[in-house]
Design an enzyme around this catalytic site. Sequence first.
Site, PDB file in Angstrom:
ATOM      1  N   ASP A  55       0.819  -1.196   0.000  1.00 23.42           N
ATOM      2  CA  ASP A  55       0.000   0.000   0.000  1.00 23.42           C
ATOM      3  C   ASP A  55       0.864   1.261   0.000  1.00 23.42           C
ATOM      4  OD1 ASP A  55      -2.725   1.185   0.336  1.00 23.42           O
ATOM      5  OD2 ASP A  55      -1.839   1.968   2.193  1.00 23.42           O
TER       6      ASP A  55
ATOM      7  N   GLU B  36       1.645  -0.021  -4.833  1.00 26.77           N
ATOM      8  CA  GLU B  36       0.686   0.990  -5.265  1.00 26.77           C
ATOM      9  C   GLU B  36       1.372   2.352  -5.281  1.00 26.77           C
ATOM     10  OE1 GLU B  36      -3.472   3.020  -3.710  1.00 26.77           O
ATOM     11  OE2 GLU B  36      -1.801   2.614  -2.379  1.00 26.77           O
TER      12      GLU B  36
ATOM     13  N   ASP C  87     -10.274   1.755  -4.186  1.00 30.20           N
ATOM     14  CA  ASP C  87     -10.224   3.216  -4.004  1.00 30.20           C
ATOM     15  C   ASP C  87     -10.840   3.939  -5.189  1.00 30.20           C
ATOM     16  OD1 ASP C  87      -8.914   3.429  -1.540  1.00 30.20           O
ATOM     17  OD2 ASP C  87      -6.972   3.063  -2.487  1.00 30.20           O
TER      18      ASP C  87
END
Lengths: 543, 902
Positions: free
Chosen positions: B681, B706, B789
């Site tokens: 992340d 990410e 997201d």
Amino acid sequence: MEASLMGNSQANVVKTGLPYRDSRVCCSYKNKIDDKVLFVNRVSFLGQNRSANLRKAQLRFCTKASVQSQPLPSDRDSGPLSSARPKSLDAVRLFVGLPLDTVSDANTVNHAKAIAAGLKALKLLGVEGVELPVWWGVAEKEAMGKYNWSGYLAVAEMVEKIGLKLHVSLCFHALKQPKIPLPDWVSQIGESQSSIFYTDQSGQQFKGCLSLAVDDLPVLHGKTPIQVYQEFCESFKSSFKPFMGTTITGISMGLGPDGELRYPSHHRLAKSSKIPGVGEFQCCDRNMLNLLQQHAEANGNPLWGLRGPHDAPSYDESPNSNSFFKDNGGSWESPYGDFFLSWYSSQLISHGNCLLSLASSTFGETGVSIYGKIPLIHSWYKTRSHPSELTAGFYNTAKRDGYAAVAEMFAKNSCKMILPGMDLSDEHQPRESFSSPESLLAQIRTACNKHGVEVSGQNSSVTGAPGGFEQMKKNLFGENVVDLFTYQRMGAYFFSPEHFPSFTKFVRNLNQLELHGDDLPVEEEVTESVHTNANMNIQVQAA
Amino acid sequence: MSTVTIRPLLPSYRRANLNFRDRTKILLKPNYINYSIKSAPNARRFCSFKKLQKITASSSTSTSTSTSPATSTDTTPVRPGDVFFKETFPLKRTHAVEGKIFVRLQKGKDEKNWQLSVGCDIPGKWILHWGVSFVGDNGSEWDQPPKKMRPPGSVSIKDYAIETPLKKLAEGDVFDQVKIDFDTRSDIAAINFVLKDEETGAWYQHRGRDFKVPLVDYLQHDGNVIGTKSTFGLWPGALGQLSKMILKADTSQSGIQDSSSESCELKQENKHLEGFYEELPIVKEIIIENTVSVSVRKCPETAKTLLNLETDLTGDVVVHWGVCRDDSKNWEIPAEPYPPETIVFKNKALRTLLQPKEGGKGCSRLFTVDEEFAGFLFVLKLNENTWLKCMENDFYIPLTSSSCLPAESVQEMLIPGKAEEATQEVSQTAYTAGIIKEIRNLVSDFSSDISRKTKSKEAQKSILLEIEKLAAEAYSIFRTSAPTFFEEAAVELEESKPPAKISPGTGTGFEILCQGFNWESHKSGRWYTELKEKATELSSLGFSVIWLPPPTESVSPEGYMPRDLYNLSSRYGNIDELKDVVNKFHDVGMKILGDVVLNHRCAHYQNQNGVWNIFGGRLNWDDRAVVADDPHFQGRGNKSSGDNFHAAPNIDHSQDFVRKDIKEWLCWLRNEIGYDGWRLDFVRGFWGGYVKDYLEATEPYFAVGEYWDSLSYTYGEMDHNQDAHRQRIIDWINAASGTAGAFDVTTKGILHSALDRCEYWRLSDEKGKPPGVVGWWPSRAVTFIENHDTGSTQGHWRFPGGREMQGYAYILTHPGTPSVFYDHIFSHYRQEIEALLSVRKRNKIHCRSRVEIVKAERDVYAAIIDEKVAMKLGPGHYEPPSGSQNWCFVTEGRDYKVWEAA
């Protein structure tokens, strides 16, 4: 870069000399030292401008290596740096080549930021220095005698600031990729006077450098190329005076195409074919033919001087496609063949001699070592005639050692020899090319050993030969004594994740500096390296 | 006028450890001063420090005091009557100076141009650390102000803040100040700032938060900001529970009231912005240095020892003293007579007032002690709350003349061995922090250093890290300036390798990912169990890897605000259910990616200032694990190596203990749970080199990071050339040495524009390659069109509605490793996705497949992949060439069509 593995007496001198390298005050010692055996000790204690002496002393050394290497270990151990620097780190001085186009316009440094970061990384890695190509076509671009060194000076400053050494390669040739041409004014002369370039049997010209046949002809606005090269060197020397012998520790003299001592015999090879052809003799420009004619007449065979061999294959062809290089009964073995090949190769050697003695006399007092580069033309090495070497100007066949004379010429000029291809291994060469980089390298190194010429290594493949690092290691350790090794070459690939980790690993191996080395007891480490050194001395003595 | 007291953030724990100060200050930034004392949770790393500490209960409140070790000793051969001991001890104490910060908002040249001035009347090097919030921003993130707003001398800090030094604007000004001009017509909602004192490194905030000067009416834009009503410019943190940063109690309640009423007035539409002037008290701690000198000599006549004590302190200085007979330093009261103005204090000590020296500069006193005593002990007392000691100990003056004694005393005061240990400990941390700066010094004598075996492993490691950093930097510059593109060569190289080779960056090369959750998956509380039932189905669809939601205990239910990393009870299920689902997926032959949040971690406890930055659980880190450059969390680590995520403390990965703990944790997840790899992340938040470290330690089967930042737009329209964007992603992959892939955000963004606006020409870059990361480094690109997201119920950047299948037709036929979003699989798109998945599998398209773009026009894009699959997107016409190959149609949908070579 220079690359002689320092296991021998000279290496030790260099070592102990290190702390004094910067004290140029001591230069006055340089010429006084003429005696032989004592020299070693004086060098190490007095310290001075090491390379000039070294070069003078070198020949003597080698004949007496066994005598001289005896006292050295104690010298070294008492030397001020000996405890601070592990010997293994000094074993191979590693240089990394800067991008070929580091300076492609005299006033700017290309990729300066990247180079700056790269230099820091190299310094942290423990690399000794970098190699910087200095182009004739850049520094003397506009007009004869009009030099602009600013870009190069900026690089030298950068390198000095980081604390690295600099090996300068003076390049009197042009480059296709990235494009760096000959000086504009030279190209202009070439347009009206094409005989300053090499010409092959079909009349094609090679415009990448001047033909060696014009070395002593006043073809450049009334000056001979040798004069022009000399002035270039003089200007370089005076412009880089503050760096000479301190930051700049070595200079290699450009000797021909790609800076190597050879004829451009392979420049028209088709890229597509995997098996390189034999190349072509480059003796058909007017001036070469004149020289050949004279030579033929002097030998009482004027007819042999009319042209080059008529039965040689063309660039991409295999040795057997015509009769000159045939393994059995080829013309190369005939009296004519011997006549031609002797002349062709001796021209190259005297060209080399001319340039290296020029460099030697110009830079002799600056404290830098002088280098010349020899190509490693390994294809067809396993045939009897070695056609590729013959066309390139090395009269090396199954019957004749063509490199002895070359090594002798280097020795005469106290120059070190740069040998590329240290990353090439036989097993990765196509079978059909009868190639053997390893045996050729061994042959040249033997010749150098015999004549006391220090060898400095380079890798050839820019994109990484398969097993290249292993091969390089092999070529740098064991019996292979190398004064320094220049790894080619910094650039995007060099720093890429595909490559850089293996390079760092290589460097660490080279220096035997393991990341977790401090897990080992200190004692052990020391003994280990002492052993290595002892072994090296033995090997040198044996050699 | 409001009178809210502001105090520096690190006021209290200076006290006990000032004795280190002299030894450490070279290495430390001022905000490290508090390094040693209080980190009880992390004591394991600092045991050497603890031994040093003899914390005395000092009761000062407003000033804290201590002294530093003696700086000079002077012992001469003893002759009768001679001074045989003479020493000057520095006395250091901090003193709180009160001053004020003023904030003024006023009209500038005209109605539209206003000006904000911030000033401070305490002398010092003040820096305004500031940023702006734009209208419509939510969360507490700052943005950089537009260039024209930045006063001269401003420096950008990362991409979200500006630092501007305060200066005297005119000769004779009392205030240092900075003026910011701004245009009220801009869409800036507020100016946020904190003040930094460069001399001490302390941050000055407003009640534990940023100062916030609102330029628009919050109530209108942000309904949930009711809390701010009560305080001036207070901004609610993204998470209320995280941001209860309480500073010192306010000095006056009424002050708050005042300020809040004022601030209410301030909150107006920017059209009728009103000027205001606020003064806020501020307390800065200033170090005061004095000395005390002691000289001792024998009086041959009286056989007594004469001790003269002098100091440059002024006022009533009391020497609280006693004597001792041996090294044990047990205080005794000597027999009388005492010097004048001496009282006996509780039968334990004597208190003697020093006499002012002539001329008023300091004071002194002569003490007479019997020969029988070996030492003279004292402390200095300035007032009831201010004591001056010697490194937290009593001053000890040897009274015998044997020459070893003074030395001993000095030694004791310095505690050299231990102090050095401490220094080293500190220096290693500082080392990483300052390494870039130090490198210049380092390189000069490095070659000898690097080889020295005494060099610690830590240092070597950081050097290697530094080398990697530099190489990555050089690489990124070289590759952009290099005329030939490196990746092409690399692709060829890679292709020659056997495809079965597994590396964390690429897996086998044939992976197809399924994102196995959405933003709502936590709601049921039993997601693991629900997903388990789908395992067989997902596997038979053709997926080879499933990405599970973040497994740790988290402050937010979705799992992206992890707190106790070893607690795997989440809203998705407990640890046993997690193991179950992992086993199930293994049974059906799929690999499992764990979603690990390494950038930030929510704290368990507040520090003394009420800031949440102390961690609990098995990894009970303290604020050294938190990056230093996010003032919200007052970390004492190094500066962040990436961008900051402002809602939680960002982890300082440059700390060795943090990296060691994270590696252990990841290995534990691998072994205990059975994860095969990672989805990392917010990797923008820290340097990719650390990722490499983690991946090398955990040897995952596959890993993807990410790295999400925004594409380039000009006048609201997306630029065709997104090379800079994909370069940033590639730089990150490079920094991680290719050990991990990255989500191809560039491709998603370009697909948005291409599909939504019918601009299919965008799908080819200038070199005729795919324009996303997949065009440059296909083996490291994880292509996707939606995730939890961007889509789901959050919809931060949703794929154009109805175009999803075109997106899948693109990523599932193209190189790169495609990732399919859960919501799309279980939707009406399922059949179409299934068909595309089978095309990919049947034709063995892998992450390095060769793509030849044959058309990239306004309304049609067509490409042939590995000469086996042809596809087109868009309403325009395309048929694969009917030349040497025969193509047969396999599947199609809205504006896309796919063929296979027959």
